[in-house]
Motif scaffolding. Structure first.
Motif, PDB file in Angstrom:
ATOM      1  N   MET A   1      -6.330 -10.011   8.792  1.00  0.00           N
ATOM      2  CA  MET A   1      -5.719 -11.241   8.257  1.00  0.00           C
ATOM      3  C   MET A   1      -5.914 -10.523   6.710  1.00  0.00           C
ATOM      4  O   MET A   1      -5.038 -10.962   6.192  1.00  0.00           O
ATOM      5  CB  MET A   1      -7.327 -12.485   7.991  1.00  0.00           C
ATOM      6  N   PHE A   2      -6.141  -9.184   6.093  1.00  0.00           N
ATOM      7  CA  PHE A   2      -5.890  -9.189   5.052  1.00  0.00           C
ATOM      8  C   PHE A   2      -5.442  -7.693   4.842  1.00  0.00           C
ATOM      9  O   PHE A   2      -4.775  -6.990   3.642  1.00  0.00           O
ATOM     10  CB  PHE A   2      -6.822  -9.010   3.891  1.00  0.00           C
ATOM     11  N   ASP A   3      -4.893  -6.882   6.063  1.00  0.00           N
ATOM     12  CA  ASP A   3      -5.316  -5.058   6.133  1.00  0.00           C
ATOM     13  C   ASP A   3      -4.291  -4.867   6.944  1.00  0.00           C
ATOM     14  O   ASP A   3      -4.462  -4.456   8.095  1.00  0.00           O
ATOM     15  CB  ASP A   3      -6.266  -4.838   6.069  1.00  0.00           C
ATOM     16  N   GLN A   4      -3.004  -5.538   6.522  1.00  0.00           N
ATOM     17  CA  GLN A   4      -1.447  -5.128   7.079  1.00  0.00           C
ATOM     18  C   GLN A   4      -0.429  -4.207   5.558  1.00  0.00           C
ATOM     19  O   GLN A   4      -0.603  -4.563   4.839  1.00  0.00           O
ATOM     20  CB  GLN A   4      -1.007  -6.433   6.847  1.00  0.00           C
ATOM     21  N   PRO A   5      -0.316  -3.110   6.452  1.00  0.00           N
ATOM     22  CA  PRO A   5       0.477  -2.647   5.997  1.00  0.00           C
ATOM     23  C   PRO A   5       1.822  -3.113   4.273  1.00  0.00           C
ATOM     24  O   PRO A   5       2.288  -2.751   3.939  1.00  0.00           O
ATOM     25  CB  PRO A   5       1.076  -0.900   6.400  1.00  0.00           C
ATOM     26  N   HIS A   6       2.201  -4.052   5.664  1.00  0.00           N
ATOM     27  CA  HIS A   6       3.233  -5.258   5.281  1.00  0.00           C
ATOM     28  C   HIS A   6       3.037  -6.278   4.112  1.00  0.00           C
ATOM     29  O   HIS A   6       3.954  -6.618   3.301  1.00  0.00           O
ATOM     30  CB  HIS A   6       4.627  -5.454   5.716  1.00  0.00           C
ATOM     31  N   PHE A   7       1.339  -5.463   4.047  1.00  0.00           N
ATOM     32  CA  PHE A   7       1.370  -7.116   2.860  1.00  0.00           C
ATOM     33  C   PHE A   7       1.887  -6.763   1.410  1.00  0.00           C
ATOM     34  O   PHE A   7       1.323  -5.788   1.306  1.00  0.00           O
ATOM     35  CB  PHE A   7      -0.110  -8.034   3.299  1.00  0.00           C
ATOM     36  N   THR A   8       2.388  -7.800   0.176  1.00  0.00           N
ATOM     37  CA  THR A   8       1.855  -7.502  -0.207  1.00  0.00           C
ATOM     38  C   THR A   8       0.047  -7.698  -1.468  1.00  0.00           C
ATOM     39  O   THR A   8      -0.195  -8.138  -0.291  1.00  0.00           O
ATOM     40  CB  THR A   8       2.396  -8.758  -1.680  1.00  0.00           C
ATOM     41  N   LEU A   9      -0.264  -7.531  -2.657  1.00  0.00           N
ATOM     42  CA  LEU A   9      -0.904  -7.696  -2.775  1.00  0.00           C
ATOM     43  C   LEU A   9      -1.879  -8.421  -2.878  1.00  0.00           C
ATOM     44  O   LEU A   9      -3.161  -8.664  -2.550  1.00  0.00           O
ATOM     45  CB  LEU A   9      -1.333  -6.337  -4.016  1.00  0.00           C
ATOM     46  N   ARG A  10      -1.478  -9.422  -2.869  1.00  0.00           N
ATOM     47  CA  ARG A  10      -1.315 -10.997  -2.794  1.00  0.00           C
ATOM     48  C   ARG A  10      -1.988 -11.430  -1.688  1.00  0.00           C
ATOM     49  O   ARG A  10      -2.596 -12.034  -1.349  1.00  0.00           O
ATOM     50  CB  ARG A  10      -0.457 -12.176  -3.838  1.00  0.00           C
ATOM     51  N   GLU A  11      -0.658 -10.702  -0.997  1.00  0.00           N
ATOM     52  CA  GLU A  11      -1.044 -11.443   0.230  1.00  0.00           C
ATOM     53  C   GLU A  11      -2.202 -11.043   1.100  1.00  0.00           C
ATOM     54  O   GLU A  11      -2.467 -11.679   2.334  1.00  0.00           O
ATOM     55  CB  GLU A  11       0.536 -11.643   1.434  1.00  0.00           C
ATOM     56  N   SER A  12      -2.418 -10.260   0.775  1.00  0.00           N
ATOM     57  CA  SER A  12      -3.790  -9.871   1.129  1.00  0.00           C
ATOM     58  C   SER A  12      -5.088  -9.731   1.097  1.00  0.00           C
ATOM     59  O   SER A  12      -6.196 -10.348   1.690  1.00  0.00           O
ATOM     60  CB  SER A  12      -3.735  -8.073   0.496  1.00  0.00           C
ATOM     61  N   LEU A  13      -4.859 -10.408  -0.472  1.00  0.00           N
ATOM     62  CA  LEU A  13      -5.891 -10.963  -1.782  1.00  0.00           C
ATOM     63  C   LEU A  13      -6.186 -12.340  -0.578  1.00  0.00           C
ATOM     64  O   LEU A  13      -7.629 -12.911  -0.804  1.00  0.00           O
ATOM     65  CB  LEU A  13      -6.081 -10.289  -2.734  1.00  0.00           C
ATOM     66  N   ARG A  14      -5.682 -12.827  -0.908  1.00  0.00           N
ATOM     67  CA  ARG A  14      -5.251 -14.203  -0.475  1.00  0.00           C
ATOM     68  C   ARG A  14      -5.795 -14.107   1.380  1.00  0.00           C
ATOM     69  O   ARG A  14      -6.949 -15.535   1.311  1.00  0.00           O
ATOM     70  CB  ARG A  14      -4.087 -15.197  -0.236  1.00  0.00           C
ATOM     71  N   GLY A  15      -5.256 -13.682   2.141  1.00  0.00           N
ATOM     72  CA  GLY A  15      -5.574 -13.618   3.590  1.00  0.00           C
ATOM     73  C   GLY A  15      -7.385 -12.651   3.424  1.00  0.00           C
ATOM     74  O   GLY A  15      -8.082 -13.313   4.083  1.00  0.00           O
ATOM     75  N   TYR A  16      -7.774 -12.435   2.552  1.00  0.00           N
ATOM     76  CA  TYR A  16      -9.424 -11.847   2.721  1.00  0.00           C
ATOM     77  C   TYR A  16      -9.690 -12.967   2.109  1.00  0.00           C
ATOM     78  O   TYR A  16     -11.188 -13.161   3.059  1.00  0.00           O
ATOM     79  CB  TYR A  16      -9.803 -10.171   1.338  1.00  0.00           C
ATOM     80  N   TYR A  17     -10.051 -13.700   0.999  1.00  0.00           N
ATOM     81  CA  TYR A  17     -10.660 -14.356   0.658  1.00  0.00           C
ATOM     82  C   TYR A  17     -10.943 -15.745   2.115  1.00  0.00           C
ATOM     83  O   TYR A  17     -11.692 -16.781   2.229  1.00  0.00           O
ATOM     84  CB  TYR A  17      -9.927 -15.033  -0.762  1.00  0.00           C
ATOM     85  N   GLN A  18      -9.222 -16.251   2.586  1.00  0.00           N
ATOM     86  CA  GLN A  18      -9.565 -17.558   4.164  1.00  0.00           C
ATOM     87  C   GLN A  18     -10.420 -16.574   4.946  1.00  0.00           C
ATOM     88  O   GLN A  18     -11.087 -17.526   5.158  1.00  0.00           O
ATOM     89  CB  GLN A  18      -7.866 -16.841   4.133  1.00  0.00           C
ATOM     90  N   GLN A  19     -10.577 -15.442   4.787  1.00  0.00           N
ATOM     91  CA  GLN A  19     -11.515 -15.230   6.125  1.00  0.00           C
ATOM     92  C   GLN A  19     -13.196 -15.982   5.477  1.00  0.00           C
ATOM     93  O   GLN A  19     -13.554 -15.683   6.137  1.00  0.00           O
ATOM     94  CB  GLN A  19     -11.265 -13.537   6.566  1.00  0.00           C
ATOM     95  N   MET A  20     -13.163 -15.444   3.574  1.00  0.00           N
ATOM     96  CA  MET A  20     -14.737 -15.608   3.414  1.00  0.00           C
ATOM     97  C   MET A  20     -14.848 -17.155   3.320  1.00  0.00           C
ATOM     98  O   MET A  20     -16.344 -17.299   3.575  1.00  0.00           O
ATOM     99  CB  MET A  20     -14.648 -14.457   2.394  1.00  0.00           C
TER     100      MET A  20
END
Length: 231
Positions: free
Chosen positions: A90-109
C-alpha cells in the motif's frame, strides 16, 4: 499493529454464494467471543467454558475448530492481522510519489479504526497481548511491524536520495509512525478532549490526511538538512 475487519460486508460477488453453514457460524461466534474475553481479561484468566458460553456454542467446538485455548488465541490474531506484504504494497511502490507513499502508509495503519463495531474488540485484544505477552506480540513485531518499518525506511531513502539508511532515517520513520500511534492507543484521551475527531470514519480519514501533510513536511525538512550538509 495492522488489522482487518473480521466481519466484512458481503460484496456483489458473494451474493450468489451459499449461506455459511452452522459450523462456520459457530466458529465465527467463538472467534468473536474469544477476542472480546481475551481482550478484557487476558489469556490466562479466560476459560474455554466461558468463551463457549458467550458464543452460545458447545465447549467441544473449541477443540474441534482450534485444538485448544492456545490455538483459539492464535486464531484470533490470524483472523484480524493483514499479512505484512499486503500492508507494504500500500505504500512501498517505486512509482509512488512521496505523498502517495505516506498516504498509503497511514491508510494501512488506521485500518483497525475503520473496522466498525469490531474496532474496539480488536484493539483491546492487541493491548492485552502487549501488557501480558504470550509470545504472539513478539512474532507480530518480527513478522509485521519490523518489515513494515524497514519498508518505510526504504521509501524514505528513495525519496531522500540515500543509498542506505542511517539512524536519522530510522528516527524519521519512527516519528512518522508515532504520529498515528496516538490514534490507536490514545483514543481515550482524544475522546475526552476532542471526541468529534474520531467520531466517524470520515473524521478518522481526515485526521490521516493531516498526518500525511505533517509527515511530508518532516521528510522535506530532512531533505533540506541533508542538502545543507553537503555544501
Amino acid at each position: 499493529m495492522n488489522a482487518k475487519p473480521t466481519s466484512p460486508e458481503i460484496s456483489p460477488a458473494d451474493e450468489g454464494r451459499k449461506p455459511r453453514s452452522d459450523g462456520e457460524q459457530s466458529r465465527e461466534r467463538l472467534l468473536h467471543a474469544a477476542m472480546r474475553l481475551f481482550g478484557e481479561q487476558g489469556f490466562s484468566k479466560t476459560s474455554t467454558r466461558e468463551i463457549a458460553q458467550a458464543a452460545n456454542a458447545n465447549v467441544a467446538a473449541i477443540s474441534y475448530y482450534f485444538g485448544d485455548k492456545a490455538g483459539l488465541y492464535q486464531a484470533c490474531f490470524t483472523a484480524i492481522c493483514t499479512p505484512a506484504e499486503d500492508n507494504i504494497a500500500m505504500f512501498d511502490q517505486p512509482h509512488f510519489t512521496l505523498r502517495e507513499s505516506l498516504r498509503g502508509y497511514y491508510q494501512q495503519m488506521i485500518a483497525p479504526l475503520l473496522a466498525g463495531a469490531d474496532a474496539e474488540v480488536m484493539l483491546r485484544l492487541f493491548y492485552r497481548e502487549m501488557l501480558e505477552p504470550t509470545g504472539i506480540w513478539q512474532r507480530e513485531i518480527e513478522d509485521n511491524i519490523k518489515p513494515e518499518h524497514l519498508a518505510l525506511v526504504r521509501v524514505l531513502c528513495r525519496h531522500l536520495g540515500l543509498k542506505k539508511p542511517n539512524d536519522g532515517i530510522h528516527l524519521l520513520a519512527y516519528a512518522i509512525a508515532a504520529m498515528c500511534v496516538q490514534m490507536l492507543i490514545g483514543r481515550d484521551v482524544v475522546n475526552a478532549v476532542t471526541p468529534h475527531m474520531m467520531a466517524t470514519p470520515a473524521a478518522i480519514e481526515l485526521w490521516a490526511g493531516q498526518l500525511t501533510n505533517f509527515a511530508e513536511a518532516l521528510v522535506k525538512a530532512e531533505k533540506t538538512k541533508l542538502q545543507q550538509g553537503k555544501k
